[in-house]
Structure formats: C-alpha cells, structure tokens
Design a protein around this motif. Structure first.
Motif, PDB file in Angstrom:
ATOM      1  N   ARG A   5      -9.259  -9.537  -7.203  1.00 35.99           N
ATOM      2  CA  ARG A   5      -8.188  -9.619  -6.193  1.00 35.99           C
ATOM      3  C   ARG A   5      -6.941 -10.190  -6.841  1.00 35.99           C
ATOM      4  NH1 ARG A   5      -9.840 -12.344  -0.773  1.00 35.99           N
ATOM      5  NH2 ARG A   5      -9.261 -14.274  -1.785  1.00 35.99           N
ATOM      6  N   TYR A   6      -5.906  -9.376  -6.906  1.00 34.58           N
ATOM      7  CA  TYR A   6      -4.691  -9.764  -7.613  1.00 34.58           C
ATOM      8  C   TYR A   6      -3.492  -9.586  -6.697  1.00 34.58           C
ATOM      9  CZ  TYR A   6      -8.184  -9.050 -11.133  1.00 34.58           C
ATOM     10  OH  TYR A   6      -9.359  -9.116 -11.828  1.00 34.58           O
ATOM     11  N   LEU A  44      -6.010  -2.028   8.600  1.00 32.89           N
ATOM     12  CA  LEU A  44      -4.684  -1.469   8.825  1.00 32.89           C
ATOM     13  C   LEU A  44      -4.684  -0.777  10.184  1.00 32.89           C
ATOM     14  CD1 LEU A  44      -5.652  -0.797   5.595  1.00 32.89           C
ATOM     15  CD2 LEU A  44      -3.194  -0.510   5.451  1.00 32.89           C
ATOM     16  N   ALA A  97      -4.925   9.067  -2.472  1.00 39.77           N
ATOM     17  CA  ALA A  97      -4.538  10.437  -2.111  1.00 39.77           C
ATOM     18  C   ALA A  97      -4.418  10.552  -0.604  1.00 39.77           C
ATOM     19  CB  ALA A  97      -5.566  11.426  -2.640  1.00 39.77           C
ATOM     20  N   ARG A 146     -11.589  -1.584   9.507  1.00 38.14           N
ATOM     21  CA  ARG A 146     -10.575  -1.697   8.446  1.00 38.14           C
ATOM     22  C   ARG A 146      -9.322  -2.425   8.879  1.00 38.14           C
ATOM     23  NH1 ARG A 146     -10.515  -0.227   3.942  1.00 38.14           N
ATOM     24  NH2 ARG A 146      -8.682   1.080   3.942  1.00 38.14           N
ATOM     25  N   TYR A 172      -5.458   9.031   9.896  1.00 41.79           N
ATOM     26  CA  TYR A 172      -4.323   8.369  10.578  1.00 41.79           C
ATOM     27  C   TYR A 172      -3.519   9.426  11.324  1.00 41.79           C
ATOM     28  CZ  TYR A 172      -2.720   9.792   5.945  1.00 41.79           C
ATOM     29  OH  TYR A 172      -2.504  10.504   4.790  1.00 41.79           O
ATOM     30  N   GLY A 215      -9.255   6.394   5.424  1.00 38.50           N
ATOM     31  CA  GLY A 215      -9.547   6.904   6.755  1.00 38.50           C
ATOM     32  C   GLY A 215      -8.463   7.841   7.229  1.00 38.50           C
ATOM     33  N   GLU A 261      -2.103 -12.359  -1.922  1.00 39.97           N
ATOM     34  CA  GLU A 261      -3.439 -12.791  -1.532  1.00 39.97           C
ATOM     35  C   GLU A 261      -3.851 -13.941  -2.440  1.00 39.97           C
ATOM     36  OE1 GLU A 261      -6.317  -9.965   0.118  1.00 39.97           O
ATOM     37  OE2 GLU A 261      -5.374  -8.530  -1.225  1.00 39.97           O
ATOM     38  N   GLU A 281       0.885  -1.173   0.000  1.00 43.74           N
ATOM     39  CA  GLU A 281       0.000   0.000   0.000  1.00 43.74           C
ATOM     40  C   GLU A 281       0.915   1.214   0.000  1.00 43.74           C
ATOM     41  OE1 GLU A 281      -1.331   1.978   3.343  1.00 43.74           O
ATOM     42  OE2 GLU A 281       0.843   1.952   3.470  1.00 43.74           O
ATOM     43  N   GLY A 330      -6.752   9.912   4.143  1.00 43.30           N
ATOM     44  CA  GLY A 330      -6.560   9.555   2.738  1.00 43.30           C
ATOM     45  C   GLY A 330      -7.385   8.354   2.352  1.00 43.30           C
ATOM     46  N   PHE A 331      -7.205   7.945   1.115  1.00 43.35           N
ATOM     47  CA  PHE A 331      -7.954   6.804   0.590  1.00 43.35           C
ATOM     48  C   PHE A 331      -7.149   6.146  -0.510  1.00 43.35           C
ATOM     49  CE2 PHE A 331      -8.944  10.442  -2.084  1.00 43.35           C
ATOM     50  CZ  PHE A 331      -8.728   9.930  -3.345  1.00 43.35           C
ATOM     51  N   ALA A 332      -7.508   4.921  -0.851  1.00 48.89           N
ATOM     52  CA  ALA A 332      -6.963   4.287  -2.049  1.00 48.89           C
ATOM     53  C   ALA A 332      -8.090   3.552  -2.757  1.00 48.89           C
ATOM     54  CB  ALA A 332      -5.830   3.329  -1.705  1.00 48.89           C
ATOM     55  N   ILE A 333      -8.204   3.835  -4.058  1.00 46.94           N
ATOM     56  CA  ILE A 333      -9.205   3.190  -4.901  1.00 46.94           C
ATOM     57  C   ILE A 333      -8.543   1.983  -5.557  1.00 46.94           C
ATOM     58  CG2 ILE A 333     -10.679   3.492  -6.936  1.00 46.94           C
ATOM     59  CD1 ILE A 333     -10.317   6.585  -6.468  1.00 46.94           C
ATOM     60  N   TYR A 365      -3.096   1.840  11.376  1.00 52.79           N
ATOM     61  CA  TYR A 365      -2.839   3.272  11.595  1.00 52.79           C
ATOM     62  C   TYR A 365      -4.084   4.132  11.717  1.00 52.79           C
ATOM     63  CZ  TYR A 365      -2.666   3.076   6.348  1.00 52.79           C
ATOM     64  OH  TYR A 365      -2.902   2.844   5.023  1.00 52.79           O
ATOM     65  N   ALA A 409     -15.511  -3.972  -2.368  1.00 49.02           N
ATOM     66  CA  ALA A 409     -15.022  -2.684  -1.852  1.00 49.02           C
ATOM     67  C   ALA A 409     -14.192  -2.030  -2.953  1.00 49.02           C
ATOM     68  CB  ALA A 409     -14.178  -2.898  -0.604  1.00 49.02           C
ATOM     69  N   LEU A 410     -14.760  -0.956  -3.504  1.00 48.78           N
ATOM     70  CA  LEU A 410     -14.066  -0.245  -4.581  1.00 48.78           C
ATOM     71  C   LEU A 410     -12.892   0.536  -4.034  1.00 48.78           C
ATOM     72  CD1 LEU A 410     -16.469   1.650  -6.964  1.00 48.78           C
ATOM     73  CD2 LEU A 410     -15.077  -0.363  -7.392  1.00 48.78           C
TER      74      LEU A 410
HETATM   75  P1  HAM Z   1      -6.981  -1.019   1.555  1.00 49.81           P
HETATM   76  O1  HAM Z   1      -8.397  -1.111   2.014  1.00 49.81           O
HETATM   77  O2  HAM Z   1      -6.048  -2.070   1.986  1.00 49.81           O
HETATM   78  O3  HAM Z   1      -6.445   0.414   1.996  1.00 49.81           O
HETATM   79  O4  HAM Z   1      -6.971  -0.977  -0.035  1.00 49.81           O
HETATM   80  C1  HAM Z   1      -7.728  -0.003  -0.724  1.00 49.81           C
HETATM   81  C2  HAM Z   1      -8.402  -0.619  -1.936  1.00 49.81           C
HETATM   82  O5  HAM Z   1      -7.428  -1.276  -2.751  1.00 49.81           O
HETATM   83  C3  HAM Z   1      -9.413  -1.698  -1.605  1.00 49.81           C
HETATM   84  O6  HAM Z   1     -10.662  -1.147  -1.268  1.00 49.81           O
HETATM   85  C4  HAM Z   1      -9.458  -2.461  -2.917  1.00 49.81           C
HETATM   86  O7  HAM Z   1     -10.326  -1.805  -3.827  1.00 49.81           O
HETATM   87  C5  HAM Z   1      -8.040  -2.349  -3.433  1.00 49.81           C
HETATM   88  N1  HAM Z   1      -7.326  -3.610  -3.174  1.00 49.81           N
HETATM   89  C6  HAM Z   1      -6.769  -4.032  -2.028  1.00 49.81           C
HETATM   90  N2  HAM Z   1      -6.188  -5.244  -2.181  1.00 49.81           N
HETATM   91  C7  HAM Z   1      -6.396  -5.599  -3.475  1.00 49.81           C
HETATM   92  C8  HAM Z   1      -6.039  -6.728  -4.271  1.00 49.81           C
HETATM   93  N3  HAM Z   1      -5.343  -7.754  -3.783  1.00 49.81           N
HETATM   94  N4  HAM Z   1      -6.437  -6.758  -5.566  1.00 49.81           N
HETATM   95  C9  HAM Z   1      -7.147  -5.725  -6.096  1.00 49.81           C
HETATM   96  N5  HAM Z   1      -7.485  -4.626  -5.396  1.00 49.81           N
HETATM   97  C10 HAM Z   1      -7.130  -4.555  -4.108  1.00 49.81           C
HETATM   98  C11 HAM Z   1      -5.201   0.884   1.737  1.00 49.81           C
HETATM   99  O8  HAM Z   1      -4.421   0.379   0.957  1.00 49.81           O
HETATM  100  C12 HAM Z   1      -4.908   2.196   2.430  1.00 49.81           C
HETATM  101  N6  HAM Z   1      -3.538   2.594   2.114  1.00 49.81           N
HETATM  102  C13 HAM Z   1      -5.895   3.261   2.001  1.00 49.81           C
HETATM  103  C14 HAM Z   1      -5.630   4.565   2.653  1.00 49.81           C
HETATM  104  C15 HAM Z   1      -5.001   5.617   2.119  1.00 49.81           C
HETATM  105  N7  HAM Z   1      -5.967   4.881   3.897  1.00 49.81           N
HETATM  106  C16 HAM Z   1      -5.553   6.124   4.155  1.00 49.81           C
HETATM  107  N8  HAM Z   1      -4.954   6.572   3.090  1.00 49.81           N
END
Ligand code: HAM
Length: 434
Positions: free
Chosen positions: A127-128, A271, A136, A269, A305, A303, A121, A88, A321-324, A273, A298-299
C-alpha cells in the motif's frame, strides 16, 4: 546537511526489478491486444470535482485520501481552481469519453491504461501513496452492447488469462451484484433501518457510515462488528429481475469459459459508481502461492458503472472495467518465485544396500504416481551420505531396508519436525503429503 529521501509512501524502482515491471506491462499489452483493447493516456491531475462527482464524496478516497490543492490563476483574469492528483483512472477515462464524443462512433470503446495513481493512505507493504495501476474500461452506448453480461464475463476471462500467463498461482475471483441504480436506494434504506437499532454497538466508523453511507459498513474489517454485519440484509434479496438475470448471465458465461469464482454478498467495493457486477481477485497471503501481502491481498478490483457517464454530465454509456494494483502483482510474483525456489521435494528414498535399489525405485514409482515429488538415492550410499542428500533436497527421508520391504512398515524421517516415525506402506503417500 541532512540527506533528502523519497517522500513517505513513494519509492524508486531500480534495475533489475524494473525488468520485471516491463515484463508485466508487456504481457498486459499483448493479452489486452488479443481482446481488441487500445491504449488511453489521461492526465495525472484533473479537477477535484471530477472525483467528487464520479467516485463519490463519502468514499474514503474522496473524503480523506486525495492530494488536492488550489491551483492559483497566473493572471487576474485566470481563475484559480481546485485540482487533484488522480486517485484512480476510471473517472478520467469516462471524462475523456464524454469530452471526445467517443459515443458518436456508436462502437464499443475498449480502452486500457498503465500508470501511477495517488492516494494518501497509511503506507505499508502493498500500500503506497503513489502506486501503479494497469486497468481497462469497456463502455459505449447501450446499442453497442456495452451493458451486456457478455462484456462482464469477457473482462473477467481476460483477467484470468492475464494472471495465468504471468504465472500467478492461487488467485481467486470473488463476485457480487450490487444491483441497478433503482435497486440500490431500496437496499440502502433497508440497511439503514437494520443498522439503526444495532449501530451503537459498532465501531466509530460504522456508526458514522450507518448515517452517511450505509453500504460502506459492509467493508468494515473490525472483528467485533462481523457478526452484526453478517446479520444485515443482503443485496441479493433486493435485486430487480433485470439485475438478477444479468448476474445469472455473467455467472453462466463464466461457467461456460471455465473461470472459477465465488459469490460474496458483502463485496460492494469502495467507490460509489458501481452498479450490478462488482469483483475482486485476491491471492492467499501466505502458503506456497502466498503473496506476502498480508491484508492488502486484493490484486485487483473492478465492476460495472452503468450510470457514471450521466453522473459526469455525459450521454448514457454503460460500462465495466477493472484496475490491477501493479505493485501488488509484482510483489506476488516475487514472493511466489521465492517460495518455488525454496520448495523441497516431498521425499527422498534411501535404499539401504544395493539389493534394495529396485525396491526403492518401485516405491518411488508408486509415490510419484500419486503426484508426489520424489528423489531416489542409491544403495552404495553410506547412511550419512543419504541423510545429507535427503536433508538438502527433501522434507522427509524414507528408508528402504530389507526389513522395511518384508514388513511393509517404513521408517520416515521428518527433517522439519526432527522426528522419526514408522508408517505402513499403504498410508505412506498420505503421510508424505501432510
Ligand atoms: P480500487 O479497488 O480502488 O479500484 O483499486 C484497484 C486496485 O488498485 C486494488 O485492488 C489494489 O490492487 C490497487 N491499489 C489501490 N490502492 C492502492 C495503494 N494505496 N497502493 C497499492 N495498490 C493499491 C479502482 O481504482 C477502480 N478504478 C477500478 C475500476 C476500473 N473499476 C471499474 N473500472
């Protein structure tokens, strides 16, 4: 010789699909620019310690999903070190914030990134092991307003705008507050206490997590554990006044911007942090706005931190922040476009004889006013021709003959169910909607 293939969980993206990826990324860049974000690019690999400290040792990501290796030194004097492909990007961004002293400007930093992440995973649709994130982060010293609820609402409103501009249908925002770093230990202690007498009836994962990281028990998807989990204490009851106020402000700002959400007290969630606001955007797995993503619906997630920078040895720098998941976003766009292309009209109205044309048009007008999508045939059509046209265009056909007009009872043929029924005109719109 055996042919070589892409590694399990990784995939090639080829034209014309890559055009869609570029469109999604261009839209993200355009939308984020309107909200004053600038781009950051951090390395694809970092020291393992960054993720262990930032994301948390007990999380699934760090404990079992990271691609980690001992990087040998090239010379005697050059020490080897443990490196990891980034699972991440939040930890990397905060590391860069600290390393480049971005706090010194005193300004809020609004940074976005687009790039691959790596997690070992179990691969399945959506899921890849190498996947893309568009993410962001907003962070800065407290005096830059980085801890303000306004920032949480701004980020959420931006996400709603982005998804709407892309044309994603049916998205839902789920929110929670996991409290401050002082609320959480109290909640975790209460969870541990509540789990102690019941955990032996729970799945193996829950039994282990009840000891090591009780918050993760709330993520459990095991059907047999759900009732027990629903009875556990709720984080909302452990928030101090400041966290409660913060969450109330986030919600009222979202109400003011017209961004719809539901609160889910179990959304903690995966993580470590996170503090205060946590959120996810999901899309329905099936139906007209279906993503075809199954349980991976989950798109995006994210949250606040507020303590992460300090956990990494930096200055106090609250952030959100978030990650799509870009792969999931693209799959959803494709599934929804396919569903829209296949979508049939609600009804085809077939006048039987020219004399019924006006009556058919009036009926169509009536139905269209209720929001139904309707096509009208023509009284010159033979019944067979009407049938064929109706079958091609619509889910149902409504016959309008002289009898139907005088009695107000219409004949409806349902092509999917393969049956014909009589429906009173006053019930027709409702029946066609079903
Ligand atoms: P996360 O929920 O682990 O958060 O991942 C964010 C998004 O990445 C998930 O909702 C999903 O759409 C996509 N994702 C996660 N794992 C996979 C996978 N194996 N294959 C395809 N898509 C996947 C974070 O990564 C945090 N860094 C978000 C964040 C940013 N929080 C605060 N700032």
């Amino acid at each position: 010789m055996a042919t070589l293939k892409a590694v399990r969980g990784t995939r090639d993206l080829l034209p014309p699909e890559t055009a869609l990826w570029n469109h999604v990324e261009a839209t993200a860049r355009a939308v984020f620019a309107r909200y004053a974000f600038g781009e950051i690019r951090t390395p694809l690999f970092e020291t393992t310690e960054l993720f262990a400290r930032g994301v948390g040792e007990e999380t699934d990501i760090v404990s079992k999903e990271m691609y980690t290796w001992e990087d040998r030194g090239r010379a005697e004097s050059d020490k080897g070190q443990s490196l990891t492909l980034r699972p991440e990007n939040t930890a990397g961004v905060v590391r860069a914030y600290i390393e480049h002293r971005l706090d010194e400007s005193g300004m809020l930093q609004k940074l976005f990134y687009i790039g691959p992440q790596f997690r070992r995973e179990r691969p399945q649709r959506g899921r890849y092991r190498q996947f893309w994130q568009i993410g962001a982060e907003v962070l800065g010293p407290a005096w830059s307003g980085a801890d303000s609820a306004l920032r949480d609402a701004e980020v959420l409103e931006m996400l709603a705008t982005f998804l709407n501009e892309l044309g994603i249908r049916g998205w839902q925002l789920t929110l929670n507050s996991v409290g401050s770093s002082t609320d959480r230990p109290k909640y975790i202690a209460a969870l541990r206490e509540a789990l102690a007498p019941v955990k032996t009836h729970m799945c193996e994962n829950c039994q282990r997590r009840a000891e090591t990281n009780p918050l993760r028990v709330l993520d459990c998807k095991e059907p047999g554990d759900q009732a027990t989990i629903d009875d556990l204490p709720k984080i909302a009851d452990f928030l101090d006044e400041a966290s409660r106020d913060h969450f109330a402000q986030v919600k009222s700002a979202l109400d003011a911007c017209g961004v719809a959400y539901t609160v889910n007290p179990r959304l903690v969630r995966g993580l470590d942090y996170y503090t205060r606001t946590t959120f996810e955007f999901t899309v329905p797995a099936s139906g007209e706005a279906g993503s075809g993503l199954g349980t991976q619906n989950a798109l995006l997630g994210g949250g606040r931190y507020d303590g992460l920078s300090e956990m990494l040895g930096g200055p106090k720098a609250p952030g959100i922040g978030f990650a799509i998941g870009e792969d999931r976003l693209i799959l959803t766009l494709q599934a929804q476009a396919e569903a829209a292309a296949e979508k049939k009209l609600d009804a085809f109205i077939a006048p039987i004889g020219l004399a019924q044309n006006a009556a058919a048009l009036v009926l169509a007008q009536e139905l269209r006013r209720t929001g139904l999508a309707v096509e009208v045939g023509d009284g010159t059509f033979r019944l067979k021709k009407s049938f064929e046209a109706a079958d091609k265009l619509a889910r149902r056909m409504v016959l309008v003959g002289e009898d139907e007009v005088t009695s107000g009872i219409l004949t409806v043929k349902d092509f999917t169910a393969g049956e014909q029924t009589k429906v009173a005109r006053s019930d027709l719109a409702e029946a066609l909607r079903r």
